[in-house]
Design an enzyme around this catalytic site. Sequence first.
Site, PDB file in Angstrom:
ATOM      1  N   PRO A   2       0.828  -1.172   0.000  1.00  0.00           N
ATOM      2  CA  PRO A   2       0.000   0.000   0.000  1.00  0.00           C
ATOM      3  C   PRO A   2       0.881   1.246   0.000  1.00  0.00           C
ATOM      4  O   PRO A   2       1.862   1.322   0.720  1.00  0.00           O
ATOM      5  CB  PRO A   2      -0.777  -0.130   1.299  1.00  0.00           C
ATOM      6  CG  PRO A   2      -0.347  -1.391   1.929  1.00  0.00           C
ATOM      7  CD  PRO A   2       0.524  -2.117   0.993  1.00  0.00           C
ATOM      8  N   GLU A   3       0.536   2.160  -0.822  1.00  0.00           N
ATOM      9  CA  GLU A   3       1.240   3.441  -0.860  1.00  0.00           C
ATOM     10  C   GLU A   3       0.375   4.469  -0.139  1.00  0.00           C
ATOM     11  O   GLU A   3      -0.637   4.096   0.449  1.00  0.00           O
ATOM     12  CB  GLU A   3       1.500   3.843  -2.322  1.00  0.00           C
ATOM     13  CG  GLU A   3       2.213   2.743  -3.097  1.00  0.00           C
ATOM     14  CD  GLU A   3       2.479   3.097  -4.559  1.00  0.00           C
ATOM     15  OE1 GLU A   3       2.692   4.277  -4.853  1.00  0.00           O
ATOM     16  OE2 GLU A   3       2.471   2.176  -5.391  1.00  0.00           O
ATOM     17  N   HIS A  98      -2.654 -16.099   7.404  1.00  0.00           N
ATOM     18  CA  HIS A  98      -1.825 -14.906   7.225  1.00  0.00           C
ATOM     19  C   HIS A  98      -2.059 -13.800   8.254  1.00  0.00           C
ATOM     20  O   HIS A  98      -1.497 -12.733   8.124  1.00  0.00           O
ATOM     21  CB  HIS A  98      -1.972 -14.316   5.815  1.00  0.00           C
ATOM     22  CG  HIS A  98      -1.704 -15.297   4.730  1.00  0.00           C
ATOM     23  ND1 HIS A  98      -0.690 -16.228   4.803  1.00  0.00           N
ATOM     24  CD2 HIS A  98      -2.318 -15.517   3.546  1.00  0.00           C
ATOM     25  CE1 HIS A  98      -0.702 -16.971   3.701  1.00  0.00           C
ATOM     26  NE2 HIS A  98      -1.679 -16.564   2.932  1.00  0.00           N
ATOM     27  N   ARG A 117       3.116 -11.828   3.029  1.00  0.00           N
ATOM     28  CA  ARG A 117       4.563 -11.902   2.812  1.00  0.00           C
ATOM     29  C   ARG A 117       5.411 -11.610   4.041  1.00  0.00           C
ATOM     30  O   ARG A 117       6.647 -11.643   3.955  1.00  0.00           O
ATOM     31  CB  ARG A 117       4.949 -10.992   1.637  1.00  0.00           C
ATOM     32  CG  ARG A 117       4.408 -11.547   0.322  1.00  0.00           C
ATOM     33  CD  ARG A 117       4.732 -10.647  -0.857  1.00  0.00           C
ATOM     34  NE  ARG A 117       6.141 -10.680  -1.180  1.00  0.00           N
ATOM     35  CZ  ARG A 117       6.674  -9.966  -2.166  1.00  0.00           C
ATOM     36  NH1 ARG A 117       5.912  -9.166  -2.895  1.00  0.00           N
ATOM     37  NH2 ARG A 117       7.952 -10.042  -2.417  1.00  0.00           N
TER      38      ARG A 117
END
Length: 272
Positions: A2-3, A98, A117
């Site tokens: 996310p930016e 996750h 990740r």
Amino acid sequence: MPELPEVESIRNKFRLGSDDNPSLIGKHIRGVELLWARTLESPAPDEFSRRIVGQKIGEIGRRGKYLLFHLDDETLVIHLRMSGDLFYEPAATLVAKHHRLVLILDNGERLAFNDARKFGRVWLVNDPAAMLAHLGPEPFDEALTPEDFHQRLQQHHRQIKPLLLDQGFLAGVGNIYADEGLYLAKIHPLTRSDALTPEGAKRLLASLRHVLNEGIRRNGASIDWVYRGGDFQHHFQAYQRTGEPCNRCQTPIERIVVGQRGTHFCPQCQRE
DNA sequence: CACGAGACCTGTTCGC
DNA sequence: TGCGAACAGGTCTCGT
């Protein structure tokens, strides 16, 4: 990750609340479940639990790509990196795959940090300003004038794209919005930062602000298997449009690698 | 100082 | 179908 626009969208989701997502402001943290140890950067798990349990969530802020949950007398800082996301979950929801850190709130409801990740990180700090001191200016800071921006560009002799990704130069821009901003400003990603004219710098700053605003307006972008609720991905002009015609001149968009990041641009509109 | 490679990680998609 | 390579919104460290 996310930016800036995605982080801002997540921030607003938890600050303002929505249909399936109440505002978290005013809720108390009652417990902690750490499912992947490295997600918690500091302090150590025991101390983290001891210090955070019982605190009330106050204002929720953002600095660059960092989310800031201001508590009674400390701040929970979260960086989502590449694949992190935050979910509100009612009591008795199964712990999803996750999930890396779950904060138990009142009545068993939860705030879950999910991150396939495992790159995301969480901190509990007394002085967030100190830990964020390395960041460059916010793109929307009115104190950042086109003249200042040009001067900052002049202070480096670097390829413009990696410089835009440098959070110490400007906070919040990532790979998508760097490509989109350079496309809108018609600037080649390999242009040397100190080769930009005052007009070019002004155009670039305005373009970055425009694409970041569009991203926020559309609640960010959702791509690949990472869905974040936004739809800015349907409005990309360059990013991940390799081989597709430029919307200005029909020339196929090219993909090159710059600073080890996929970089998309129009070879006709964005001359070096 | 600028830049490339490698690391940290898992999942999806692409090419043969 | 199967399998490895390439790729993914980020950032850090190290070597040249």
